[in-house]
Scaffold this motif. Sequence first.
Motif, short mmCIF file in Angstrom:
data_model
loop_
_atom_site.label_atom_id
_atom_site.label_comp_id
_atom_site.label_asym_id
_atom_site.label_seq_id
_atom_site.Cartn_x
_atom_site.Cartn_y
_atom_site.Cartn_z
N UNK A 46 2.17 -8.33 -10.16
CA UNK A 46 1.36 -8.59 -9.02
C UNK A 46 2.08 -9.54 -7.97
N UNK A 47 3.21 -10.58 -8.72
CA UNK A 47 3.96 -11.25 -7.79
C UNK A 47 4.88 -10.26 -6.91
N UNK A 52 -1.48 -8.93 -3.90
CA UNK A 52 -2.30 -8.32 -3.30
C UNK A 52 -3.93 -8.78 -3.43
N UNK A 53 -4.53 -8.94 -2.01
CA UNK A 53 -5.96 -9.35 -2.26
C UNK A 53 -6.94 -8.48 -2.56
N UNK A 54 -6.92 -7.33 -2.39
CA UNK A 54 -8.11 -6.28 -2.81
C UNK A 54 -7.35 -5.26 -3.76
N UNK A 55 -7.72 -5.48 -5.22
CA UNK A 55 -7.11 -4.53 -6.14
C UNK A 55 -8.24 -3.91 -6.91
N UNK A 56 -7.78 -2.45 -6.97
CA UNK A 56 -8.47 -1.66 -7.95
C UNK A 56 -8.07 -1.52 -9.08
N UNK A 116 -9.59 6.74 2.14
CA UNK A 116 -8.11 6.74 2.02
C UNK A 116 -7.77 5.20 2.43
N UNK A 117 -6.80 4.59 1.88
CA UNK A 117 -6.23 3.38 2.17
C UNK A 117 -7.23 2.29 1.85
N UNK A 118 -7.92 2.38 0.89
CA UNK A 118 -9.28 1.57 0.75
C UNK A 118 -8.90 -0.05 0.22
N UNK A 119 -7.82 0.18 -0.76
CA UNK A 119 -7.16 -1.05 -1.17
C UNK A 119 -5.78 -1.44 -1.04
N UNK A 120 -5.39 -2.80 -1.43
CA UNK A 120 -4.27 -2.99 -1.27
C UNK A 120 -3.11 -2.57 -2.30
N UNK A 121 -3.83 -2.67 -3.59
CA UNK A 121 -2.96 -2.27 -4.87
C UNK A 121 -3.90 -1.79 -5.86
N UNK A 122 -3.32 -0.73 -6.52
CA UNK A 122 -3.97 -0.14 -7.68
C UNK A 122 -3.50 -0.56 -9.03
N UNK A 147 -5.52 6.51 -1.87
CA UNK A 147 -6.33 5.19 -1.84
C UNK A 147 -5.74 3.91 -1.81
N UNK A 148 -4.25 3.66 -2.27
CA UNK A 148 -3.53 2.42 -2.09
C UNK A 148 -3.02 2.23 -0.67
N UNK A 149 -3.00 1.05 -0.16
CA UNK A 149 -2.54 0.93 1.36
C UNK A 149 -0.89 0.50 1.12
N UNK A 150 -0.64 0.13 -0.08
CA UNK A 150 0.57 -0.51 -0.34
C UNK A 150 1.36 -0.30 -1.59
#
Length: 227
Positions: A46-47, A52-56, A116-122, A147-150
């Motif tokens: 995670x670091x 990430x602020x929004x995680x699936x 699409x691009x719904x979360x910062x990280x999965x 789905x992940x932006x990054x």
Amino acid sequence: MRSPIKLEFSEKHDQQHAQDCLLKHQDGLARRLSHQRNEQLARRALALSGEPGLVLDLPCGAGRFWPLLAEKTNRVIIGADNSEAMLETARTLQPASVLERVRTLQTSAFNIDLPDNAVDSIFCMRLFQQVGEAAHRKLILSEFQRVSRDSVILSLWVDGNFKAWRRKKLEARRLVKTGSEEARQNRFVLPAATVEQEFVEAGFRIQERLDFLPFYAMWRVYVLRKG
């Protein structure tokens, strides 16, 4: 949105199994130490992903990693699983202070019910060692890319270590004894070179490889980035 693809292990996820999955990691010193090491790797991943602020969290199971994900005070967590029994168990057993940070979602990793691009990280800690078919992994990775932006934090079993060598020997003996491929378990040790090529083909670059115990244990956590 439900996926037509069902893996063998998903059929056993009733509420009792879901509760057992959560509690077994607290049973005995060895399992508690193993869970602590898994948490250590997850925090490091995670670091590396920039917190990430929004995680699936998919599949989230019984919410085993929700308290860890909630350690970052401004993080929002989507706890998703194909099994409603798993989600119900998580909602029952996890602390209220954690649950208020989590939105649950019943969905499949093969067809994620998010735009699409719904979360910062999965965050995917307990799936890929149970996906033996390359076509299935390709479909999951394509959904993660969508789905992940990054970033994607993903764990699995890889070869090139003592435990993988030992497991291969035991499976060969079992096959000789039974004469049937059905004796094989539904968890897979995957060639690291194979899955890493699959990551690249899905549009990810490998930022980091984090091993549970280098050269000994099969468990590895990958930090993947888009682009």
